[in-house]
Design an enzyme around this catalytic site. Structure first.
Site, PDB file in Angstrom:
ATOM      1  N   ASP A 170     -16.561   5.811  -8.337  1.00 24.96           N
ATOM      2  CA  ASP A 170     -15.216   6.365  -8.445  1.00 24.96           C
ATOM      3  C   ASP A 170     -14.849   6.957  -7.081  1.00 24.96           C
ATOM      4  O   ASP A 170     -15.686   7.068  -6.176  1.00 24.96           O
ATOM      5  CB  ASP A 170     -15.127   7.398  -9.572  1.00 24.96           C
ATOM      6  CG  ASP A 170     -13.683   7.605 -10.038  1.00 24.96           C
ATOM      7  OD1 ASP A 170     -12.756   7.134  -9.349  1.00 24.96           O
ATOM      8  OD2 ASP A 170     -13.471   8.246 -11.087  1.00 24.96           O
TER       9      ASP A 170
HETATM   10  C1  BGC Z   1     -10.064   8.288 -10.893  1.00 23.37           C
HETATM   11  C2  BGC Z   1     -10.210   6.864 -11.373  1.00 23.37           C
HETATM   12  C3  BGC Z   1      -9.287   5.957 -10.603  1.00 23.37           C
HETATM   13  C4  BGC Z   1      -9.557   6.113  -9.138  1.00 23.37           C
HETATM   14  C5  BGC Z   1      -8.721   5.200  -8.268  1.00 23.37           C
HETATM   15  C6  BGC Z   1     -10.100   8.424  -9.396  1.00 23.37           C
HETATM   16  O1  BGC Z   1      -9.698   9.669  -8.971  1.00 23.37           O
HETATM   17  O2  BGC Z   1     -11.072   9.089 -11.475  1.00 23.37           O
HETATM   18  O3  BGC Z   1      -9.953   6.798 -12.753  1.00 23.37           O
HETATM   19  O4  BGC Z   1      -9.461   4.642 -11.023  1.00 23.37           O
HETATM   20  O5  BGC Z   1      -9.297   7.448  -8.767  1.00 23.37           O
HETATM   21  O6  BGC Z   1      -7.400   5.573  -8.233  1.00 23.37           O
END
Ligand code: BGC
Length: 739
Positions: A262
């Protein structure tokens, strides 16, 4: 490209090129418009590696992705195409209800169709991978990301996980659709106290029983990517959890696709105190199984040194790189790097009438009728209606995670109602959504100038309030459209107070004092605590953030174009002090009802009921479908049998009704204490007006097993209780035995 050529390509690539494939950066690195959310920081990645990065996040638009693809391929020595990945979580431009509302449809087949549309809209816009489905089981609505998940139940979430993956990926062979990336693996929904980015700590039995099934269902459905979560699980960050990513996901579940971290979570291994520095973090994440480092400098700055000083075998990098090349090849990007992107189709297909129709249908089924005293709903178009409240004429109906959607495309409640009521409709804003400037400033997206546009000065507020009261006085029925600010839920939207804001409560109370018929329409990203207003209104329509067609769907329900069929997939608490509150809690030795102890020494709150305001599975309809005559074909099963049962549903009303029949069970005696009830099956069926139907189920005996603390399923002999009904509370019971 043939497999041998792909392998040849890998052999020809330099170490930097290979590392480049393992790096994902956002559009701003490539001078492109970017809609990324996460924390913004300078990453300190050498320009050369930026040029070599294998994927780009959150840039869309056919023209822009084509331009970037051309630009990046020219910079890569082997002209390897980049993958475009993005957050398309419940719609791309046509926005469906937020996932907690999708869960409330209890209709995975319909949601599969919605995800097909989302995937096709994203594909024509040049995107190839969606960071979806998000299927974290969540038991605590203080967590803002309750918005993003289908709900609190592992079985229900698993059904949606499968449907969503299939919907996204089914059309890949036709250069449509999207690669699915299930998230957030694992157990992110269990963050302690509902606090964002917090720890998750639990027994193995709990993990396997309640949190892992939806991810596993996604993998079983063929999901090609997995995103590791930001949390620690039992002390080990998911991003560097070799047991989770390699032993369980790859070896046991057979996942052979790409694993992505993530946002910045590889770097955050240092912040967790799990890695000493970037090199250490890079080693730990790659070794655990992370192929792509999303938006952190760690792989870019750490991997090369690790290989050069012999701490990391090049084989590990080759394997990770190959998985990414393989995915690109499976999509046919080497032959057609633009995949399904098309400016013409973008224009014709995106937000088309058909897509909007589907969004409306889904929202119709997502809306949950929580209260309807004296059948005040549905309303008639002859009534004189006052629409009052800050969501009455508000376009912000798509929720925080619809990052590609535009609120300009939304149908407001007012627009939808005025097409039904014409001059019978009056409107007044009544109050702001919230008047808490400090909280708004803390949401992270609103500067002072925007806040002062959202929060009226005291005089205007007072005028709005008075105008609403005088409008209300003249009306027969008042629809009060209230709710949370869009940024109060979603990522980093944890809250300790789940009540409606004080100013909205005051408006509700003052209007209640007029003694008129009141229908409360709630727009929210999570279950709210409605205890303090529930008695002041005659009907409550939980509408979530209902999406682009939100206003129309709300009107469909209010005026009986459809009879509501939404059923809660998350428990609505009586007070937030009960959280985490969920229907499938374990039996206690001193239950409030049925303990040998009386009075004080039982499991209860002294200042609140144990029960929720509205239980899991709950929802009203205009038809009142009655359940009776539960029959079980045989009440003694062995392990290879199926439990065959049927129930009679009688619909005496004039409404044709979509009814969700829910089947729960309890294992009476087990070597690990079991939930008081657990959902094991459900069916959404239509019961036509003035008819009765018999609904049948055939449930494999093995579905009544539980996971022990080594993560193995166990079916123990003995007596079980079966519960069947329209929600988790109002059930008919029968006993059966596993022999
Ligand atoms: C989130 C994810 C997301 C990613 C990309 C993160 O902060 O936890 O769910 O897919 O950002 O935007």
């Amino acid at each position: 490209m043939k497999q041998e050529r792909l392998e040849k390509l890998l052999n020809e690539m330099s170490l930097s090129e290979k590392i480049g494939q393992l790096i994902q950066l956002s559009g701003d690195f490539f001078k492109s418009k970017d809609i990324s959310f996460g924390p913004i920081q300078k990453l300190g990645i050498p320009d050369k590696l930026v040029d070599l990065s294998g994927s780009i996040m959150n840039v869309t638009g056919a023209a822009e992705t084509q331009r970037l693809q051309k630009q990046q391929m020219a910079k890569q020595p082997h002209h390897i195409p980049v993958l475009f990945m993005s957050d398309v979580i419940y719609g791309f431009k046509t926005i469906f209800p937020i996932p907690v509302g999708l869960g409330a449809t209890w209709n995975p087949e319909l949601i599969k169709e919605a995800f097909k549309v989302a995937a096709n809209e994203a594909a024509v816009s040049g995107n190839q991978v969606c960071f979806a489905p998000m299927v974290d089981v969540t038991h605590d609505p203080r967590w803002g990301r309750t918005l993003e998940s289908p709900g609190e139940d592992p079985y229900l979430n698993s059904c949606f996980a499968k449907a969503m993956v299939e919907g996204l990926q089914e059309q890949l062979p036709n250069k449509k659709g999207q690669v699915a990336c299930v998230k957030h693996y694992a157990a992110y929904g269990a963050v302690e106290a509902g606090l964002e980015y917090n720890l998750a700590d639990m027994s193995m039995s709990n993990l396997f029983q309640n949190y892992l099934p939806p991810y596993k269902a996604a993998v079983k459905a063929g999901c090609k990517m997995v995103m590791a979560s930001l949390n620690t699980l039992n002390g080990v960050p998911a991003t560097a959890n070799k047991w989770l990513l390699t032993d369980l996901l790859k070896k046991q579940w057979g996942f052979n696709g790409v694993i992505i971290s993530d946002y910045a979570s590889v770097y955050e291994l240092i912040k967790h105190g799990f890695a000493a520095d970037e090199e250490d973090a890079a080693f730990k994440a790659l070794d655990a199984g992370i192929d792509i480092d999303m938006k952190s400098p760690v792989y870019a700055n750490g991997l090369q040194k690790l290989v050069e000083n012999g701490k990391l075998s090049i084989t590990k990098i080759n394997e990770a790189c190959m998985r990414i090349l393989q995915l690109k090849n499976d999509l046919g990007l080497f032959e057609n790097p633009y995949f399904g992107s098309s400016e013409i189709e973008e224009h014709e297909y995106t937000l088309s009438d058909d897509n909007r129709k589907l969004a409306r249908k889904v929202a119709d089924e997502a809306i949950v009728l929580l209260k309807n005293n004296h059948q005040v709903l549905p309303l008639s178009s002859n009534e004189k209606v006052a629409l009052i409240g800050p969501y009455g004429d508000e376009k912000s109906l798509i929720g925080m995670w619809a990052v590609h959607g535009d609120i300009k495309d939304c149908v407001t409640i007012k627009a939808a109602l005025s097409s039904i009521l014409g001059t019978n409709l009056g409107y007044a804003q009544g109050t702001d959504i919230t008047r808490d400037k400090q909280m708004l400033a803390g949401l992270g997206f609103l500067n002072e100038e925007r806040i002062s546009r959202i929060v009226s000065d005291d005089e205007t507020e007072n005028q709005n309030h008075q105008a609403a009261l005088s409008l209300a006085k003249k009306a027969e029925t008042i629809i009060l459209a209230v709710g949370e600010n869009v940024f109060e839920s979603g990522e980093a939207g944890s809250k300790t107070n789940l009540h409606l804001p004080k100013n909205q409560v005051k408006l509700i109370k003052d209007i209640h004092n007029l003694g008129k018929k009141i229908v409360l329409v709630v727009i929210s990203g999570r279950p709210l605590v409605l205890t303090d207003v529930i008695q002041d209104v005659d009907a409550v329509v939980e509408s979530w953030f209902p999406g682009t067609e939100g206003g129309n769907a709300i009107a469909d329900v209010l005026f009986g174009k459809v009879s509501p069929s939404g059923r809660l997939s998350t428990t609505f608490p009586f007070t937030e002090g009960q959280e985490p509150l969920y229907y499938s809690h374990l039996s206690t030795g001193r239950p409030q009802k049925g303990s040998q102890h009386v009075g004080r020494f039982v499991s209860r709150y002294i200042d609140a009921p144990n029960e929720p305001l509205f239980p899991f599975g709950y929802g009203l309809s205009y038809a009142d479908v009655k359940y009776s005559d539960l029959q079980i074909e045989s009440d003694a099963l062995n392990e290879s049998d199926n439990l065959r049962l049927s129930i009679k549903l009688v619909n005496d009303s004039q409404w044709s009704q979509k009814e969700t029949v829910q089947v729960y069970f309890h294992d009476d005696v087990a070597s690990i204490v079991q939930p008081v009830k657990r959902l094991v099956s459900f069916k959404k069926v239509t019961v036509p007006a003035k008819t009765s139907v018999r609904v049948t189920f055939s449930i494999p005996a093995t579905d009544f097993s539980f996971f022990d603390n080594t993560g193995h399923p166990k079916l123990e002999k003995g007596s079980f209780h079966l519960f069947i009904g329209p929600n988790s509370n109002d059930v008919i019971t029968k006993e059966f035995q596993i022999i």
